[in-house]
Enzyme design. Structure first.
Site, mmCIF file in Angstrom:
data_model
loop_
_atom_site.group_PDB
_atom_site.id
_atom_site.type_symbol
_atom_site.label_atom_id
_atom_site.label_comp_id
_atom_site.label_asym_id
_atom_site.label_seq_id
_atom_site.Cartn_x
_atom_site.Cartn_y
_atom_site.Cartn_z
ATOM 1 N N GLU A 278 -6.701 0.008 5.337
ATOM 2 C CA GLU A 278 -7.898 -0.364 4.393
ATOM 3 C C GLU A 278 -9.154 -1.056 4.944
ATOM 4 O OE1 GLU A 278 -5.690 -1.090 0.452
ATOM 5 O OE2 GLU A 278 -6.706 -3.037 0.817
ATOM 6 N N GLU A 281 -11.163 1.516 6.411
ATOM 7 C CA GLU A 281 -11.914 2.437 5.113
ATOM 8 C C GLU A 281 -12.904 1.621 4.335
ATOM 9 O OE1 GLU A 281 -8.859 3.061 1.913
ATOM 10 O OE2 GLU A 281 -10.552 4.190 0.711
ATOM 11 N N CYS A 298 -2.507 -1.667 -3.343
ATOM 12 C CA CYS A 298 -1.014 -2.119 -3.120
ATOM 13 C C CYS A 298 -0.199 -2.319 -4.179
ATOM 14 C CB CYS A 298 -1.012 -3.468 -2.208
ATOM 15 S SG CYS A 298 -2.262 -3.380 -0.817
ATOM 16 N N SER A 318 -8.935 2.254 -3.209
ATOM 17 C CA SER A 318 -8.546 2.494 -1.825
ATOM 18 C C SER A 318 -7.684 3.781 -1.625
ATOM 19 C CB SER A 318 -8.052 1.321 -1.161
ATOM 20 O OG SER A 318 -7.511 1.925 0.150
ATOM 21 N N LYS A 357 7.251 -0.658 -8.586
ATOM 22 C CA LYS A 357 7.681 0.040 -7.285
ATOM 23 C C LYS A 357 8.634 1.280 -7.598
ATOM 24 C CE LYS A 357 5.062 -2.127 -4.331
ATOM 25 N NZ LYS A 357 3.729 -1.300 -3.448
ATOM 26 N N GLU A 360 6.696 3.990 -8.497
ATOM 27 C CA GLU A 360 5.793 4.556 -7.458
ATOM 28 C C GLU A 360 6.703 5.467 -6.414
ATOM 29 O OE1 GLU A 360 4.627 1.827 -4.596
ATOM 30 O OE2 GLU A 360 2.474 2.283 -4.441
ATOM 31 N N GLU A 365 3.580 12.844 -5.057
ATOM 32 C CA GLU A 365 2.687 12.830 -3.768
ATOM 33 C C GLU A 365 3.282 11.889 -2.822
ATOM 34 O OE1 GLU A 365 1.716 11.967 -6.837
ATOM 35 O OE2 GLU A 365 0.541 10.177 -6.791
ATOM 36 N N CYS A 502 2.696 -10.985 -6.338
ATOM 37 C CA CYS A 502 3.994 -10.541 -6.312
ATOM 38 C C CYS A 502 4.936 -11.380 -6.401
ATOM 39 C CB CYS A 502 4.272 -9.702 -5.054
ATOM 40 S SG CYS A 502 3.060 -8.523 -4.643
#
Lengths: 573, 161
Positions: A278, A281, A298, A318, A357, A360, A365, A502
């Site tokens: 990141e 990037e 994230c 990102s 999550k 996710e 993908e 979190c």
């Protein structure tokens, strides 16, 4: 400050306070259901009623301002009986399946009933029945257990700015539901799970995958590996009776081995990896006038939020996968190659403070050749259940280190668990990557703490970077609307879906107050203070992963494994 | 016959509408389209910057809004005080059982839809039922069943012809 009288005793009250706030400060407990700290009172449940001299009826203390000379009584027979009746009425429409309930042992409604001496069923009658919604991979809704306090609705609307659920119908037919009674999976729900944390009953709970994990563990054909997120080690201890902020890092690793996992990895390693990708990037975007500001990726709830509500900002997010998915990708590629294993023979489990999550890891993908990178996600709460089911007591075990090649981490990676942590870790490494020098002081105080929105301008060499940190999507919405209106002084924005990050994720132990969340946060800061390795770019195992396998950050292999893409998502907004 | 206006036209007639315009807009949409579809609710939501869950919540609060298109025969059963006293509840039960639909719903063959109304101002005729604008006075479950059968037969002969 002025004086009032409560239960015959003189107490100090502040102007502008509610009666409830004054009483709580004086140590007088008034039971509440719908009350939410930090939000305007809604006054719907009537649990907090008190008697005020000179007032006709009972007064809801959560929503009534305190006034000079008030004479309040909180434990007259009438008040106590009223509370009892309210609970009794709630229970009359509640399924009696406490022993099988997901909240067995930590139910607010059961506690209220016990605390207020409800021991007989006074009301008998028909109960409403509505089907359970199991359509979401993250959250289960059981309207039968709902007592209509409305906390989930307010959390979803006022804190998260999502409004996936609301009250439907009226009066005795009212219930909390989605638009058009569709499943949560097609609603605008982002799976953050904050509603679960505020739900007093099991009307909202996480979609559990413990049985699937146990089944995998029992299969001798399978190699079962596990990763644990930075925010789990500082909260799991609460499930075993320890005070908030107790760190169980090593003990948890040892306990996971006792449960039967073949390898235990630390997601903070992947956090270090995320910083390398990141950070590169961001530098690339700054140098190539690439879409700025760049948002972190994230937090999967946040990613879904952008896909639904702000698709025009998708190029700004990102392309890095989240640490969980990066770890999953290298487990099923690099690690599988190293161990000479077919990726199909690896079951990859991750322990997360997060319900999103779960959503996710199921995104199409996030895997290759129909093999998902992460197979099952367990929340902190489920991990405690897993320990209990398997008879492993982490409190009594000697700490052990995690396994290589994904076991070493910097404390910067650990900071990912708190709001501002990703930014702090990124600045530490970006400073080195751009100037070749280390920061003199690693700790960046401006990015720490529970505030929902933090900003910082930082000079890295000749480059001045505007950094912003927001937690909770309500805060994110505010910032995005500012950017939409033309604000352009920010280059890098860290967004965490849950207020505080979190450590306050939707999968964390239920019943934590602000103090507990702060204690978890401070535990992470403590780990960072005491650690020898405090920057991601010095993590040797991350560097080894690059030399042995990935090549360089943003390289070809990285793109294939560690980066992803986003698409506008059509849901019922 | 109300004119059929698109949701877009209705929204255009409410420039700078805020959330306080929600109910009038929903009423106009229902008047024009006969019911509130998912599409129209999402369109209204986008225009007023309101989540569809919220609009659905508001709309379900009121009995007047329906979420399924009306059937060919729209059956309105009065549950006002006079009709209630005269036993309209029994007729209503009969309708829900024979047509297998609840108030606010439309039968799967799209022939019948059911609505409960509070009072039609015809208390002297209680219990009263209204089908497509026509009043049926002093109804009983038996009588109402026959009326529904007649509607069905009429459709049958239509289809055969």
């Amino acid at each position: 400050m002025f004086a009032i009288e409560a239960n015959g005793q003189k107490i100090e009250a502040k102007k502008g306070e509610t009666i409830l706030q004054t009483l709580t400060r004086a140590g007088i407990n008034v039971p509440t259901i719908c009350h939410m700290e930090g939000l305007l009172p809604s006054g719907t449940c009537r649990m907090c009623v008190v008697e005020v001299e000179g007032f006709g009826g009972l007064v809801p203390s959560c929503s009534h301002p305190v006034a000079e000379g008030m004479k309040i009584r909180t434990n007259t027979p009438e008040v106590m009986q009223t509370r009892k009746t309210i609970i009794d009425l709630l229970l009359s429409n509640h399924p009696d399946d406490c022993l099988y309930c997901a909240r067995n042992g930590n139910c607010d409604l059961a506690k209220l009933a016990a605390d207020n001496g409800v021991r007989d069923r006074t009301f008998h009658g028909e109960r409403t029945h509505r089907p359970k919604d199991i359509s979401s991979p993250a959250i289960i809704r059981d309207p039968d257990k709902c007592i209509l306090c409305g906390k989930c609705v307010r959390m979803c609307e006022e804190i998260q700015g999502v409004s996936a659920i609301d009250f439907v119908n009226r009066g005795s037919k009212a219930y909390v539901g989605t638009a058009f009674n569709e499943g949560l999976n097609v609603s605008s729900c982002i799976s953050c799970g904050q509603c679960i944390l505020v739900c007093p009953t099991a009307a909202l709970s996480e979609h559990k995958y413990i049985d699937e994990v146990l089944q995998a563990l029992a299969d001798p054909e399978m190699m079962v590996v596990v990763q644990h997120a930075p925010a789990v080690s500082v909260s799991i201890a609460e499930e075993f009776g320890f005070k908030p902020g107790t760190d169980f890092d090593g003990k948890m690793v040892a306990a996971l081995r006792r449960v039967g996992f073949d390898r235990v990895f630390d997601t903070s390693f992947a956090a270090d990896l995320t910083i390398m990708e990141e950070g590169s990037e961001l530098v690339h975007r700054v140098q190539n006038n690439g879409p700025l500001p760049m948002f972190t990726s994230c937090s999967p709830g946040w990613v879904k939020f952008v896909e639904q509500f702000y698709p025009e900002f998708l190029p700004n997010v990102s392309t890095c996968k989240s640490p969980q998915q990066m770890m999953g990708a290298v487990i099923k590629s690099f690690f599988a190659e190293k161990e000479n294993l077919d990726p199909k023979k690896i079951v990859s489990v991750s322990i997360m403070p997060c319900t999103a999550k779960k959503f996710e890891c199921g995104r199409p993908e996030m895997g290759r050749d129909f093999v998902p990178d992460v197979d099952f996600v367990l929340t902190t709460r489920e991990l405690a259940e897993l320990f209990r089911i398997t008879g492993v007591n982490p409190a009594a075990i000697e700490p052990e280190p995690p396994d290589n090649p994904f076991g070493e981490r910097s404390s910067a990676g650990k900071l990912f668990g708190a709001s501002g942590g990703v930014m702090e870790a990124a600045i530490r490494s970006a400073y080195f990557l751009l100037t070749g020098e280390e920061l003199k002081e690693y700790k960046i105080q401006d990015l720490r703490g529970m505030k929902g929105s933090k900003e910082l301008r930082v000079k890295i060499g000749d480059l001045e970077v505007g950094a912003a940190v927001v937690s909770s999507l309500g805060q994110a919405r505010k910032l995005m609307d500012e950017i939409k209106a033309g604000r352009s002084d920010i280059h890098f924005i860290e967004v965490m879906t849950c207020p505080g990050g979190c450590i306050n994720g939707g999968g964390q132990p239920i019943g934590a107050d602000q103090e507990a969340i702060k204690a978890r946060m401070n535990a992470l800061y403590q780990i960072d203070r005491d650690d020898r390795l405090r920057v991601s770019h010095k993590n040797e195992w991350v560097q080894r992963l690059y030399t042995e396998f990935l090549g360089k950050p943003l390289g070809h292999k990285s793109h294939e494994l560690l980066h992803t893409h986003y698409e506008k998502r059509e849901v019922l907004l | 016959m109300p004119t059929v206006k698109s949701v877009e036209t209705i929204l255009k007639e409410h420039p700078n509408a805020g959330r306080d315009h929600l109910i009038p807009i929903l009423q106009e949409v229902q008047e024009s389209e006969g019911f509130l579809s998912q599409e129209s609710i999402t369109k209204v939501g986008r225009a007023l910057n309101l989540p569809s869950s919220k609009i659905f919540g508001v709309a379900t609060f009121f009995n007047m809004f329906r979420f399924q298109p009306k059937g060919k025969y729209h059956v309105m059963v009065c549950r006002g005080t006079a009709c209630h006293v005269k036993g309209s509840g029994k007729s209503l039960d009969m309708v829900t059982k024979t047509l297998k639909i609840q108030p606010g719903e439309t039968s799967r063959d799209k022939l019948f839809s059911l609505e409960i109304v509070a009072c039609m101002g015809a208390c002297g005729l209680a219990p009263v039922v209204n089908i497509n604008g026509q009043f049926y006075a002093k109804i009983s479950p038996m009588k109402l069943q026959r009326i529904i059968e007649e509607c069905r037969e009429k459709e049958q002969t239509h289809a055969n012809a």
